[in-house]
Structure formats: C-alpha cells, structure tokens
Design an enzyme around this catalytic site. Structure first.
Site, PDB file in Angstrom:
ATOM      1  N   GLY A  71      46.729  20.884  62.567  1.00  0.00           N
ATOM      2  CA  GLY A  71      45.811  21.492  61.604  1.00  0.00           C
ATOM      3  C   GLY A  71      44.379  21.011  61.781  1.00  0.00           C
ATOM      4  N   ASN A 147      46.420  21.506  49.232  1.00  0.00           N
ATOM      5  CA  ASN A 147      47.455  20.531  49.562  1.00  0.00           C
ATOM      6  C   ASN A 147      47.832  19.639  48.385  1.00  0.00           C
ATOM      7  OD1 ASN A 147      44.690  20.112  50.605  1.00  0.00           O
ATOM      8  ND2 ASN A 147      45.310  17.977  50.754  1.00  0.00           N
ATOM      9  N   SER A 195      49.794  23.980  60.782  1.00  0.00           N
ATOM     10  CA  SER A 195      50.230  22.712  61.375  1.00  0.00           C
ATOM     11  C   SER A 195      51.756  22.641  61.371  1.00  0.00           C
ATOM     12  CB  SER A 195      49.664  21.562  60.538  1.00  0.00           C
ATOM     13  OG  SER A 195      50.241  20.353  60.942  1.00  0.00           O
ATOM     14  N   HIS A 197      53.949  20.134  61.489  1.00  0.00           N
ATOM     15  CA  HIS A 197      54.750  19.128  60.764  1.00  0.00           C
ATOM     16  C   HIS A 197      54.856  19.379  59.268  1.00  0.00           C
ATOM     17  CE1 HIS A 197      51.543  16.270  59.124  1.00  0.00           C
ATOM     18  NE2 HIS A 197      50.825  16.998  59.958  1.00  0.00           N
ATOM     19  N   THR A 233      47.234  20.571  79.152  1.00  0.00           N
ATOM     20  CA  THR A 233      48.622  20.956  79.411  1.00  0.00           C
ATOM     21  C   THR A 233      49.357  21.198  78.099  1.00  0.00           C
ATOM     22  OG1 THR A 233      48.602  19.658  81.420  1.00  0.00           O
ATOM     23  CG2 THR A 233      50.772  20.171  80.504  1.00  0.00           C
ATOM     24  N   CYS A 322      46.496  11.818  53.340  1.00  0.00           N
ATOM     25  CA  CYS A 322      45.503  11.450  54.347  1.00  0.00           C
ATOM     26  C   CYS A 322      44.473  10.484  53.784  1.00  0.00           C
ATOM     27  CB  CYS A 322      44.812  12.711  54.880  1.00  0.00           C
ATOM     28  SG  CYS A 322      46.002  13.912  55.444  1.00  0.00           S
TER      29      CYS A 322
END
Ligand SMILES: Cc1ncc(COP(=O)(O)O)c(C=O)c1O
Length: 391
Positions: A71, A147, A195, A197, A233, A322
């Site tokens: 995210g 959130n 995101s 997770h 990658t 967070c």
C-alpha cells in the site's frame, strides 16, 4: 492461554489456500518471470493469472494492474507519479500516513497541498473537494475507507467531481479491499491502491490500479517490468498469493462472509455499549466497513488497555498500528474533533473472516473487566467519580 486476534486492519494471517497457491513458486517453480526459458514462462503465466484475479476484484482490465511492494508504495507512486512542482494536490486529513506523509514531502518539493477536514463522524464532504479545486489541481487523493474508524468515504461523488474538473483521482482502497465491493468505473478513479496483507495475502505485496491512458512517472527505474511502470523483479510467490486472496475476497462479498463478520462486529459493539459505562463508537452512524469498530472508553489510557488486554490474550490496537510506539493521539480522531483525552482512550477492534462467535464472547468478558480494573487505578476516573453528582 487462548489468543484472540482483533487487529485485522493492522495485518491478517495467510489463508491456508493462499499459502498452498504460493508454495510451488518458492522452490519448484522458482523462475524469474522475465526469463524466456520454461521455468521463467511458468512464473510469467502465474503472474498473469494473478493479475486477472486481482483485476476481477476491482473490475478493471488485467493490464491496468501494476504489482508493487504494498500500500505504501502504491500510494507514493500515485502521488509522486502524477504531481510536478507547481501542481496542486487535494487530499484529506484522515488519510493513512502513506498518503499524508507523502503529501507533506510533496509540499517540500513545491507542490501545493490542501488537506481537507472531516465531519465529527469522520466523513469528507465532496462539496469541500469541489471548493478546493484550483486551476493547477492535478490530483485528488481520498481514501475509500478509513483504517481506524472503518468509515466509508463518498468516493463516487468525489470521482464525479474529479471527472468534471478533468483532474486525476486516486483512492487508497487498502482498508476497503475484500471488505466492500470495489468497482473502479463506478468510483471513477484513475488510480487505486491495495495491499495484500490486509486481505490474507502476504506482507510486502500490493497493487496500484492505473486506468488505461493515465500517464504517470514510475517511482522506481530499472528493468522494463510491469510494462515499464514499476521496475524490479516480480515477487512471484507474493503476486500469486495476492491473486488467490483476491479471488477468495471476491467470493466473500457475495457468499455471506462479510455479513457474518458485520454481525460479529455489531454484537461486539452492542455488548460493550451495554456492559461498559462511559464508552462509545467513533464514527457511529456512518456507513463503515463490516469488520471495524473504533471504541472510546473514557477516563483511561488506551495504550494501557491495549497492554492489559494483550496480557489476557486479546490483540487489539490503539489508533493505527503504524503509529504504535508513539504516544501521539490518532490524527484521524483529532481531525474528527475528538478531544485529546478521548482520542487517547480509544481502541480499534478489527475482525476478519477468521473471527468467531467465541472470540466475541471472550472479548465481551475481557474488555469490561480490564476497563473496570484500569479505571479503579486511574486518577482521571477517580477525579471524575468524585466530581460526578450523587445519584
Ligand atoms: C489505509 C491504508 N493505506 C496504506 C497502508 C499501507 O499499506 P502497506 O502496509 O502495505 O504499506 C495501510 C496500512 O495500514 C492502510 O491502512
């Protein structure tokens, strides 16, 4: 001790089906998706299949999906990819730090930023978005669901305003994906972040939806991966996991899973409101994601309650995960005009498809007991009781 996890907005565990889908891509099918030999081609096919699965979740073309590291990268790509010095960004004061701090950094780079306020129940007024438009406005970034409170924002109305003004619109859908339906055409967004997770895929994988024809500067330069939109990658196992999780999340929107989670959340809310005095729900009465509730328990420190509950086996969070470790009150609750003491007395409970009735029963025992215990020890509460009029 039985552990109960009610912090799904911070992160979610992999579903066994997701891990099963990923497993071959660590060892047997380990190829680099850019290689032309067979192991590489197997990895490429898996990435493209996952792209289709994620595109189905948000109702876009697979080619419009860019895989990122999560995210935060998607939000940063949207902001720094669209805006140049002299441009104007409209965003809100309740965005995740991935947008908020990126917007602050953009301001250091000579980009003008307007941070819109929210109502007392945590909703952005689309009228404010319209009024904030300037001739140099190039991007509007408003989240789909918050959130901390779960409050769903009027993104469709904002999308219409953006379209009329010919301004690009980004929405951070990290907390919406897998919880409420997402259709990029209905929202009218040019960019949308997800995101992995938060929906039972691994940490460190995400997507940025980029509407066909939307020009942006990539954040990373290197190889020509992701059609030159994101060098590096590809994280093949992560991408495969996100694809599978997106497929499961899409089914959950129509098979009764989200209703079951909402019923658990509502039972938790009603039980706490009935069983604890001086508490309430931040953002109550607004459309919210089915899994989230932000609760205040006046006259105590939320952080102390998080720790007390953790010691009893219940994982919840105070404010957003967070910012845990910092004792600052949540910027979201602050923007809603919640007083500092109440904001610091707030806790977020966030459920997932793995939550059960037994989890809610246990929380309804643990939380009132922990609140009562902490209040007994709290000088704030003692003062409140001493000052309260006698019954
Ligand atoms: C609304 C929102 N946006 C962005 C992020 C950042 O996502 P990530 O952890 O994948 O970097 C989060 C994570 O909590 C979030 O809740």
């Amino acid at each position: 001790m039985r552990r109960i996890y009610m912090d799904a907005n911070a992160t979610t565990p992999l579903l066994p089906e997701v891990l099963d889908a990923m497993r071959p891509f660590f060892i047997e099918s380990f190829g680099n998706a850019s290689s032309i030999h067979q192991p590489g081609q197997r990895a490429r096919a898996a990435v493209e299949h996952a792209r289709e699965q994620v595109a189905a979740l948000v109702h876009c073309r697979p080619a419009e999906i860019v895989f990122t590291s999560g995210g935060t990268e998607s939000d940063n790509t949207a902001i720094f990819g669209i805006l140049r010095p002299g441009d104007h960004l409209i965003t809100s004061s309740i965005e995740h730090h991935a947008v908020l701090h990126a917007a602050e950094k953009a301001r250091d780079r000579a980009i003008e930023v307007t941070f819109l306020p929210v109502s007392a129940s945590g909703v952005i007024d689309p009228g404010d978005v319209r009024r904030a438009l300037k001739p140099n406005t190039k991007l509007i970034s408003v989240m789909m669901a918050n959130n901390e409170t779960g409050v769903i924002q009027p993104v469709e109305e904002i999308g219409k305003i953006a379209a009329e003004a010919n301004v690009a619109f980004h929405t951070d859908a990290v907390q919406a994906a897998g919880k409420i339906p997402i259709d990029v055409s209905t929202i009218g967004c040019h960019l949308l972040s997800i995101s992995g997770h938060k929906l039972h895929a691994p940490q460190g994988i995400g997507i940025l939806y980029v509407r066909r024809g939307t020009r942006f500067e990539p954040l990373l330069f290197g190889g020509s991966h992701e059609r030159q939109r994101r060098a590096g990658t590809e994280n093949v196992p992560g991408i495969v996991g996100l694809g599978k999780a997106a497929e499961i999340a899409l089914a959950a929107l129509t098979d009764g899973t989200e209703e079951r989670i909402a019923a658990l959340r509502d039972r938790l809310e009603h039980g706490l409101l009935a069983g604890v005095e001086a508490c309430g729900v931040n953002g109550a009465g607004q459309p919210r994601t089915p899994n989230t509730t932000s609760f205040y328990f006046d006259h105590l420190e939320g952080e102390a309650l998080v720790i007390a509950l953790d010691l009893k086996g219940l994982a919840v969070s105070g404010g957003s995960a967070c910012s845990s470790g910092s004792s600052e009150a949540s910027h979201v609750l602050n923007a809603m005009g919640v007083l500092l003491a109440r904001a610091r007395a707030s806790l977020r409970f966030s459920l997932s498809r793995l939550s059960t009735d037994a989890d809610v029963d246990a929380a309804l025992e643990l939380v009132p007991a922990a609140v009562a215990h902490l209040r007994e020890l709290s000088p704030m509460y003692q003062k409140h009781m001493a000052e309260a009029p006698a019954q």
